[in-house]
Motif scaffolding. Sequence first.
Motif, PDB file in Angstrom:
ATOM      1  N   GLY A   1     -11.816  -4.412  -9.664  1.00  0.00           N
ATOM      2  CA  GLY A   1     -11.154  -5.029  -8.516  1.00  0.00           C
ATOM      3  C   GLY A   1     -11.001  -6.524  -8.665  1.00  0.00           C
TER       4      GLY A   1
ATOM      5  N   GLU B   1     -12.500  11.569  -5.392  1.00  0.00           N
ATOM      6  CA  GLU B   1     -13.439  11.177  -4.339  1.00  0.00           C
ATOM      7  C   GLU B   1     -14.619  12.136  -4.284  1.00  0.00           C
TER       8      GLU B   1
ATOM      9  N   PRO C   1      -8.436  -0.122  -6.347  1.00  0.00           N
ATOM     10  CA  PRO C   1      -9.075   0.513  -5.200  1.00  0.00           C
ATOM     11  C   PRO C   1      -8.070   0.786  -4.099  1.00  0.00           C
TER      12      PRO C   1
ATOM     13  N   LYS D   1      -8.159   0.802  -0.967  1.00  0.00           N
ATOM     14  CA  LYS D   1      -8.145  -0.123   0.157  1.00  0.00           C
ATOM     15  C   LYS D   1      -8.184  -1.569  -0.311  1.00  0.00           C
ATOM     16  N   ARG D   2      -7.727  -1.801  -1.546  1.00  0.00           N
ATOM     17  CA  ARG D   2      -7.684  -3.155  -2.075  1.00  0.00           C
ATOM     18  C   ARG D   2      -9.051  -3.808  -1.992  1.00  0.00           C
ATOM     19  N   ASP D   3     -10.031  -3.186  -2.616  1.00  0.00           N
ATOM     20  CA  ASP D   3     -11.394  -3.695  -2.579  1.00  0.00           C
ATOM     21  C   ASP D   3     -11.536  -4.795  -3.619  1.00  0.00           C
ATOM     22  N   TYR D   4     -11.019  -5.976  -3.300  1.00  0.00           N
ATOM     23  CA  TYR D   4     -11.081  -7.089  -4.233  1.00  0.00           C
ATOM     24  C   TYR D   4     -12.518  -7.575  -4.380  1.00  0.00           C
ATOM     25  N   GLN D   5     -12.885  -7.921  -5.601  1.00  0.00           N
ATOM     26  CA  GLN D   5     -14.234  -8.410  -5.862  1.00  0.00           C
ATOM     27  C   GLN D   5     -14.153  -9.653  -6.759  1.00  0.00           C
TER      28      GLN D   5
ATOM     29  N   GLN E   1       0.832  -1.193   0.000  1.00  0.00           N
ATOM     30  CA  GLN E   1       0.000   0.000   0.000  1.00  0.00           C
ATOM     31  C   GLN E   1       0.873   1.251   0.000  1.00  0.00           C
TER      32      GLN E   1
ATOM     33  N   HIS F   1     -20.460 -14.886  -2.017  1.00  0.00           N
ATOM     34  CA  HIS F   1     -21.147 -13.701  -2.541  1.00  0.00           C
ATOM     35  C   HIS F   1     -22.653 -13.908  -2.408  1.00  0.00           C
TER      36      HIS F   1
END
Length: 446
Positions: free
Chosen positions: A402, A247, A257, A259-263, A234, A321
Amino acid sequence: MLLASVNLNKRLGASGARANFTTWLREHGVKIVLAQEPFKPADRTPPALGGFACAGGDGHLAIWVSEDLAPPVVSSPAPWVQRVELEWLAILQVHLDAYASASRAAQLAGLAAMATAEKGRPLLVCGDFNLAPRPADGLFGEATSTFTTEAERQALQQLTRAASLVDTTADEPPVFTFERIFNGKPSRFRCDLALLSDHLTATTTVTVDASVRNSPAAFTDHSALLIDLPLTLQAAEPDDVLFTLSELTGDGPAAAPAKRDYQPHKTAMSRQGPSPASRAVTEHLTGPLSVRSVLDHGCGRGADVAHYRSAGLDAEGFDPHDDFGWPRPERTGFDLVTSMFVLNVLPDPWQRIQALKDAASFARPGGHVVVVTRSPEEIAKAAADGGWSVHHDGFWSSQAKGTFQRGITPGEITALARQAGLQPAVGTPALPLPGVCHAVLTKPME
């Protein structure tokens, strides 16, 4: 991400050594510094290194991090060991007792307990161990040194076995990291070590650099270890910006992302029929293994679950999910658990191990787990064609969404599975799945 581990022999207090060290760090592109004996304990305050911020420690053990990176979580379980969390990796930096054999053996036993407490998390144990791992790693004159005892070597072997660690610099002949003249004879040791989780060795490079102790710009009396890890760290938060324009507006370039918004669920395919992998399971595996019940772990929208049921199997699905509509089953004890194209969308080895642990928890003792992943060749081609950016040990397949992808070999699947308590299945047929990778695993009997 390049990390340096080095015993600095308390020399950072000297401006000349500090300047040489800083130059060396800059020339090599080092981002993290793990230092043993960096300065005299009586000095108290860690010296400043240009371009780096001290993230914790003292004159025994300390860590500096490049100023452009967020500081890691650092703790000190004991005066001789420092624990560092770098994203998914846990690091134990050590400086073992330089004088007492019994003390080193006890410290190694403590390290084994600490490593076991990590519960399979990817691990790097590095620093100055003050011992020779093998007889050939310690010489006095031309004879084997008696400095290291057999009890120490056995304790070190127990540590590596307990956490599935590899001694990454165990070359033949040894590359010594410390040399000096003692009583008129050369004393040579390979005592600066980097012990690494076995499943990380294929993606990590460890180099011994002796120039830091024997060149005109030397700044210590130990060789340094340069450890190139598959880590994307980070970035540091700007200390003078409260928020960014993107933002406020919602606009701006697509980026990973913050904050490492993995999806990973966004990689799930909408299938009209079963996957080739699930058909291979029912055609070649469920009969020979006498499988009656199946759980598809990470089932996505459930097309493969429908296929297993149509084949007469007692089948359920699970996907974390919620929108896919496959909640966590209340039952366990399945004959077979399948994990189809799940590991390759998880962005680091620790998440992959945790996913395998969870999958294994649903299998009965003696049952099986089948893991199928995309191949390294397929992912390398897709990354080149799509211009994917590198992230950790793989790629962002879509930064905006992500989503992550990494090709995983059967050998790596097996190495990760061992950390999850699974073993390779013996005598089971291989699945005819060209272009992808797979492994058939078994859950040991209790």
